[in-house]
Structure formats: C-alpha cells, structure tokens
Design a protein around this motif. Sequence first.
Motif, PDB file in Angstrom:
ATOM      1  N   ASN A 281       0.733  -0.934  -0.120  1.00  0.00           N
ATOM      2  CA  ASN A 281       0.150   0.065   0.084  1.00  0.00           C
ATOM      3  C   ASN A 281       0.812   1.192   0.085  1.00  0.00           C
ATOM      4  O   ASN A 281       1.889   1.387   0.825  1.00  0.00           O
ATOM      5  N   VAL A 282       0.862   2.173  -1.013  1.00  0.00           N
ATOM      6  CA  VAL A 282       1.416   3.177  -0.945  1.00  0.00           C
ATOM      7  C   VAL A 282       0.709   4.586  -0.412  1.00  0.00           C
ATOM      8  O   VAL A 282      -0.703   4.592  -0.864  1.00  0.00           O
ATOM      9  N   ASN A 284      -0.062   8.239   1.430  1.00  0.00           N
ATOM     10  CA  ASN A 284       0.095   9.825   1.156  1.00  0.00           C
ATOM     11  C   ASN A 284       0.223  10.324   2.721  1.00  0.00           C
ATOM     12  O   ASN A 284      -0.458  10.049   3.516  1.00  0.00           O
ATOM     13  N   SER A 293      -0.848  14.054  -9.032  1.00  0.00           N
ATOM     14  CA  SER A 293      -0.338  13.347  -9.903  1.00  0.00           C
ATOM     15  C   SER A 293       1.171  13.361  -9.699  1.00  0.00           C
ATOM     16  O   SER A 293       1.668  14.434  -9.196  1.00  0.00           O
ATOM     17  N   ILE A 296       6.139   7.723 -10.084  1.00  0.00           N
ATOM     18  CA  ILE A 296       6.654   6.924  -9.071  1.00  0.00           C
ATOM     19  C   ILE A 296       8.063   5.925  -9.515  1.00  0.00           C
ATOM     20  O   ILE A 296       7.679   5.299 -10.392  1.00  0.00           O
ATOM     21  N   SER A 313       2.874  -0.099 -11.499  1.00  0.00           N
ATOM     22  CA  SER A 313       2.361   1.287 -12.093  1.00  0.00           C
ATOM     23  C   SER A 313       3.495   2.286 -12.070  1.00  0.00           C
ATOM     24  O   SER A 313       4.168   2.321 -10.880  1.00  0.00           O
ATOM     25  N   ARG A 315       2.870   5.874 -12.126  1.00  0.00           N
ATOM     26  CA  ARG A 315       2.358   6.973 -11.692  1.00  0.00           C
ATOM     27  C   ARG A 315       1.290   6.808 -10.431  1.00  0.00           C
ATOM     28  O   ARG A 315       0.608   5.419 -10.433  1.00  0.00           O
ATOM     29  N   VAL A 316       1.287   7.548  -9.511  1.00  0.00           N
ATOM     30  CA  VAL A 316      -0.021   7.839  -8.642  1.00  0.00           C
ATOM     31  C   VAL A 316      -0.824   8.878  -8.911  1.00  0.00           C
ATOM     32  O   VAL A 316      -0.373   9.984  -9.162  1.00  0.00           O
ATOM     33  N   ARG A 317      -2.038   8.825  -8.830  1.00  0.00           N
ATOM     34  CA  ARG A 317      -2.961  10.006  -9.094  1.00  0.00           C
ATOM     35  C   ARG A 317      -3.998  10.027  -7.916  1.00  0.00           C
ATOM     36  O   ARG A 317      -4.397   9.088  -7.374  1.00  0.00           O
ATOM     37  N   LEU A 319      -4.210  10.995  -4.871  1.00  0.00           N
ATOM     38  CA  LEU A 319      -3.823  10.390  -3.514  1.00  0.00           C
ATOM     39  C   LEU A 319      -4.169  11.458  -2.495  1.00  0.00           C
ATOM     40  O   LEU A 319      -3.161  12.180  -2.421  1.00  0.00           O
ATOM     41  N   GLU A 325      -3.227   3.372  -1.693  1.00  0.00           N
ATOM     42  CA  GLU A 325      -3.815   2.728  -2.808  1.00  0.00           C
ATOM     43  C   GLU A 325      -2.831   1.535  -3.296  1.00  0.00           C
ATOM     44  O   GLU A 325      -1.455   1.610  -2.667  1.00  0.00           O
ATOM     45  N   LEU A 327      -0.144  -1.279  -4.632  1.00  0.00           N
ATOM     46  CA  LEU A 327       0.906  -1.104  -5.731  1.00  0.00           C
ATOM     47  C   LEU A 327       1.747  -2.234  -5.762  1.00  0.00           C
ATOM     48  O   LEU A 327       2.337  -2.624  -4.622  1.00  0.00           O
TER      49      LEU A 327
END
Length: 499
Positions: A281-282, A284, A293, A296, A313, A315-317, A319, A325, A327
């Motif tokens: 889990n990444v 914030n 955006s 990563i 992935s 990119r993260v968006r 967050l 989310e 990963l």
Amino acid sequence: MLRTALGAAGLLALVAARDAAAVPQVLLVQNSGWMEPFYTDPQSPFKPLVAALAASVAQPGDALVLAAFNQSRPGAPSPRALLSESVGPATPQHVRAALAGLDVARKPGGAAPGTTALADTDLGEAVNAALTQVLQGKPGLVWVVTNNRNSPNNDQATGARNREFYNLIHHGAAIDKALAFPLRMPVTGAHYRANGLMVYVFAAGREGARELDRLLASGRVARVITEPPARLKPLDRDTVRLVPRKVEGAPGVEFSMDAGGLLRADVAPDARSPAARILWNVENTIYPYTIGSAGIAARSTLAGEARPIVLGSARVRDLAPGRAEPLASTVQLPVAQLPGKWSLEALQSAGSAYVLPGRIEVQLRDQRLALSPAFVARMAALFPGDPLPEIFTPPAEIGASTAVLPLEVRVHYGAAPLVALLGGGLALLAAAGAAAWAYGRPRRVTLTVEDELRTVHTRAGAVQPIYDRAGQQVARLKTTLFGHRLLDLREGAQVRLGR
C-alpha cells in the motif's frame, strides 16, 4: 521570571545558561488587538492551552523562553520576555503566573487624548527575532500561538504581509521543518469574535527537526493538541510511505513493519528465490496535501548494491492525505549475499538472526500537490476571510520528492549446525584426550632374556636398551601406541617378547 519589557535583542541573554546538549524551546504568544476575545472571554481556554503546551513540550533541563508578541514600536518592544529559565519542577507554575499577568497590548499614545489603540501584529518580526536573536541561528524549536491575523501597521494588504511570512517559512534556510495545528476555539470579546486559533512550530536546524520528530513520536504534543499537524515544510521528502501487504513467489520470505516505520524482511536460511513479488500500500503522508499526480520509481540498497524495484504502476493519482492505494512490485532479493548456514556469520548468529541493513528509496517526479478540499473548508470555518492559509500553497519549485524506508533483512539460522559443529569439536577433543592419555600412560612389557623372565616399565614412543646377564646390550625395545617390538637384536642373543 522576567516581566520587564525587552526588545528582541534583549532576548539574547535569556538562553545563555542553557544546557549545550539540550534543544531550547521558544514559545511566542500573540497579544495584539486581534487577540482581544481570547483574553477577555471568561470561558476562553486560551491561556490554559498555552500553559499545558509549555508543560508538555519542554522537558527537565531544557531552556524555555516564553514571550509575548504583537508589533514592535518605539516604547513598546516586541517580542517581550515573560519568562526564561531552565525547566524544573516549578516551571509550570511560573508559566501560569506569567500568563496570568498577560493582557492585550496597546500602542503607545493614541489618536485622541486619553485613548490608545490596540497593538498590531507582525508574525514575521516575531519569528525572525526568535530564530536570529534568541537562538542565534542554532538548533531549537519556536512555537507560535496566534489567531492567524498578520497586519503590521493595521495594513489591510494582508496578502502581501502573508507572502513575506510565506517566504520566511518556505525559502528561509533557518527553518528545516514547519508544522501548523489549526484549532477550533470559539471566543467572544467586546470588539471581536473568533472561531479558531493556530499553533505553529518551526524547527531550526537538523537537530531541531530531529527533536520535533521525537516530540511528535513521544505523544507529548498529542496530549495537548489532538488535531493532526499540517505540514508546511519540507514538501520534498517523506511524502509517501510503503506498507507491505503480501509476498508472492518467494517461499521462506516474509515482510513486516514495526511501529517506528522499519521494514523487516525475515528470510529462511534455505530461501534461494532471486526475486519476490511484493504487494504494497502506498500511503500519502503529507497532510493536508493531495498528490494530484506524480511519477513513481523505487530502488533498494542492500549489501552495498543498489537494485531497481520494478513497480506495477509508473504513476500515482489523486492520492488524498492519509489515503492508500495498492501497488505491486518485483524486488530483487540478496540471496547471493546471504551467508551459508556453515559460514562463520551463520554460526555466530545461531539461534538469533543475521541482520543485513539496507533501505528502500521511493522517488516522486513531476509531483503536483493541492490542498485537500476538506482542509480548505476547515480553514475557512476557523479563520473566515483570512487569506493566511496561502502559506500552505506548495512552492512552485518543488516538483519532486523522496521517501526513504529503512530496511532490515534478517536471516534466521537454526542452532543445528552450531550444535553439530560443537559436537564434532567435543568428539575431536575427546579423541585427542584419549590419544594423549594412551600415549602417556605407563606400560609394562614382559621379556625373556636368556631364559630369564623380566618386566620392563616403559611408555609409548620410548626406546630402551636390553642387557644380558654380563651387562652387554643385546637388543633395544621400542614401544608405540599399538604395541612393542625389538630392534637391533644381536646375533645369537636369546631375547624374545613374552615368556
């Protein structure tokens, strides 16, 4: 305790006696005209909050400076020292006494005879004085308790004044870390009403930042302020963290995370998978900002080798702060660098764990930050019409950030190899002892010399001459671990072993 009015320069002497090893604490309390309801409302929790904060964050032996601030004018210096001492058992009482005598400040003179205007506010002046003249550019913590109104000389262009305060925080090299705690505190006075209060803390120097991190981790701030801190600075590091959920494709490998954020990889000694699929889990971690955006990337460093981590992935968006989310990633495992179970390292770690330190680095590129809508709404409710929250706008030059996750690879070696080695060593020692005993023990040998029966005392390794009745040497007797034999037997001599 000092009640005399001192200019900012006069505060310099107040920390002269501080312990060089301690991180001094400077607590600035606003008492300008905009603070009137916090002082005059009979139900105001303002002063008890300040006293509780000072008692919680300043520990025995720390140097504590308590000062009131508004805006410095001729005859009315600001900040004004209320107390300076090394924290001891009586300090909480001294703080309460100093605050009890504090009231709303007024400007010297007035617009009409017999009248005086309430003092204005200059946040930047107060913070600069604490950083440059009290701390002298050395590490420390500066706490500011304010209603968030920054209006020097009653300047209505508060946006420009706030921009100066913004630059001091974000671009000033003296401040390494800055946090803000917006608090709900509805109060009503004779002239104004207020809904909220802001507590800022500015950490000067790296040691100041480390001390602030220790304070937050200890829970001493949370005892008084239960609201989460909003981060002002830094915004280019520790913006996300990775929390492991599951490991796939690597038997004998398990990941876990302790309360301090240390990631542990527990590896069985026979694990030989070169890579593992790890689901994370990444999260914030920069409240109150949403990472709109960002690209990563990640890598691991173990046994002195840096290896890329292949992420599922790029990119993260969107967050949001505190949100996580999933990963997926593929991580190279350092199986080639792990000691074998018969190695010296493994034998020394038998029954415990062989620890290989490392880290995982996460990089965010093209980072776009935005204030959380919920935080914007909260600030608008606490400070209606106040543009000061623009200090939360991320600096334009911050487009990237890093996060470092400390890592320990722990290999758990059983005690069986060590037990086997110790057993073999003991067996060898026993054999060597038995051989030594056998080699050194006395032996008796029966000989017959010219029909005369004799008994000879000897030891292994010895060679003894044998004589006949006339005293002539007729042979030599050699004794070994395995028996006896006659050497150099003279021709015609009648010598034999036994009867």
